[in-house]
Enzyme design. Structure first.
Site: not given
Ligand code: 6PG
Length: 474
Positions: A128, A182, A185-186, A189
């Site tokens: 990330s 991860k 984590h997302n 996010e």
């Molecule tokens: C990170 C982000 C990265 C990416 C995601 C966005 O941790 O660096 O999460 O992995 O920006 O894939 O996901 P979406 O396209 O689903 O918003």
């Protein structure tokens, strides 16, 4: 050039930058891409560096010291399978492949099994931090066998973001646990981003604030308990002017959010394991609602309700109060989101026997990654204090923080509801909080209905056993 320390497959934005990061930390890198142009560009950009670019896969593999460590940064899904299949004839037992993409953990587990059968080792590693993180220090979540991690550790600890609590990488656990973590984590996010978007909407639409005023608010919040990368970039976004000269750039951007899948998988997993993730689930739905823009524009003409833009204007004092309430709501709702994500990780860890250390996960998210925030230090402390904590909200410090913020949180959700301004995720967090603390929920009625139409039975408060009633009998 002598044998290279590590191989990088995929020279897109992430692969390129991670390779440069590794080289800078003293590890020579062999790099390969399925297309010739990125290889040529990368070779041209890395003159004088301990980097060798290859177009021939066999030559690439042969250039790496054994047992080989090869990181894949290619598109998740089929491309990973194809890349592994292409590499396999040149690999030797003991070689280790690390998939650094956002892959669904079930695919990672399948690949690890398939490769173990031929003596190869496979890691799923969440990375990330986007482009800058990859270049300067990401947060990394590697999962696989512990011995394999020992071979990766010297490199990973050097290239990771460095925080006073240590490098932002740790051995996550076996199997697909790295990609699973991860994924969560997302999911978190997504929740953070939607909560910030809703805070922006309330202050802009109900508070009548300009983008410049909003940027000042987010800047100020970045120096208090809300300090985080996403708050920091929000202030910067709000100050950016449109290069075409049409005012602020943010106002020219189409209100439809795309997604690549990790948020959706988090919700699917949560449903599978029976763990409520109301904040995260609604943040995925908020993206879906935004993305169905054509339908929304049509419905906007047909569905009646208050127009939030016509809410009464606030005086300076009213604005100040609203800012404080939104700040409280954002923090409390965010705490609920992390509580849900951590809870899902706890249950997944029990289910898959991964032995995840939640305090350690909070530690490695403190720098380098997209959800990095001051507040993660408090989450780490809560799980370090009590490793058996079943819900972050039960930690005494979080309990107090939510108690002191809930009036403001409720006022924001109520005011928005009355004004017709959707707070799907801030409201869902409040619903999660109130449902979690309510002694008696209306589930007694739902159970009765289930028994009524399907003889599913119910339990009674006053005696043991399963009961069924002929509800229509007189
Ligand atoms: C990170 C982000 C990265 C990416 C995601 C966005 O941790 O660096 O999460 O992995 O920006 O894939 O996901 P979406 O396209 O689903 O918003």
């Amino acid at each position: 050039m002598s044998e290279m320390a590590i191989g990088m497959v995929g020279l897109g934005v992430m692969g390129r930058n991670l390779a440069l990061n590794m080289e800078e930390k003293g590890f020579s890198v062999a790099a390969w891409d399925a297309w010739p142009e990125p290889v040529d560009r990368f070779i041209a950009a890395s003159a004088g560096k301990q980097i060798a670019g290859f177009k021939d896969l066999e030559a690439f593999v042969k250039s790496i010291q054994r047992p080989r460590r090869i990181i894949l940064l290619v598109k998740a899904g089929e491309v990973v399978d194809k890349t592994i299949a292409a590499l396999r004839p040149f690999l030797e037992p003991g070689d280790l492949i690390v998939d650094g993409g956002n892959e669904y953990y079930v695919n990672t587990e399948r690949r690890a099994k398939e490769l173990a059968a031929v003596g190869l080792r496979f890691f799923g590693m969440g990375v990330s931090g986007g482009e800058l993180g990859a270049r300067n220090g990401p947060s990394m979540m590697p999962g696989g066998d512990r011995d394999g991690y020992k071979e990766l550790e010297p490199i990973l600890t050097k290239i990771a973001a460095q925080h006073p609590d240590g490098p932002c990488v740790t051995y996550i656990g076996p199997g697909g646990s790295g990609h699973y973590v991860k994924m969560i984590h997302n999911g978190i996010e997504y929740g953070d981003m939607q909560l910030i978007a809703e805070a922006y909407d309330v202050l802009k639409t109900l508070g009548g604030m300009s983008n410049a005023e909003l940027a000042d608010v987010f800047d100020a919040w970045n120096h208090v308990e809300l300090e985080s990368y996403l708050i920091e970039i929000t202030a910067k976004i709000l100050r950016k002017k449109d290069p075409d000269g049409k005012g602020d750039l943010v106002d020219m951007i189409v209100d439809a959010t795309a997604q690549k899948g990790t948020g959706k998988w988090t919700v699917q997993e949560a449903a599978e394991l029976g763990v409520p993730v109301s904040t995260i689930a609604t943040s995925v739905e908020a993206r879906e609602l935004s993305f169905a823009r054509t339908e929304r524009l049509a419905a906007a003409k047909l569905l009646p309700g208050p127009d939030p833009a016509k809410a009464p204007a606030l005086d300076a004092e009213g604005k100040k109060r609203l800012i404080e309430d939104v700040r409280a709501a954002l923090y409390a709702a965010k705490a609920c989101s992390y509580a849900q994500g951590m809870n899902l990780l706890r249950v997944a860890s029990e289910t898959h026997q991964w032995d995840l250390h939640l305090g350690e996960l909070a530690r490695i998210w403190q720098a380098g990654c997209i959800i990095r925030a001051k507040f993660l230090g408090r989450i780490k402390a809560a799980f370090d204090r009590d490793t058996t904590l079943t819900n972050l909200l039960l930690d005494p410090s979080f309990r107090d923080e939510l108690a002191s913020r809930q009036d403001g949180w409720r006022r924001v959700v109520a005011a928005a509801a009355m004004a017709g301004l959707p707070l799907l995720t801030t409201g869902a967090s409040l619903g999660y909080y109130d449902s979690s603390r309510r002694e008696r929920l209306p589930a007694n009625l739902t159970q009765a209905q289930r028994d009524f139409f399907g003889s599913h039975t119910y339990k009674r408060l006053d005696k043991e056993g399963d009961f069924h009633t002929e509800w229509s009998a007189t």
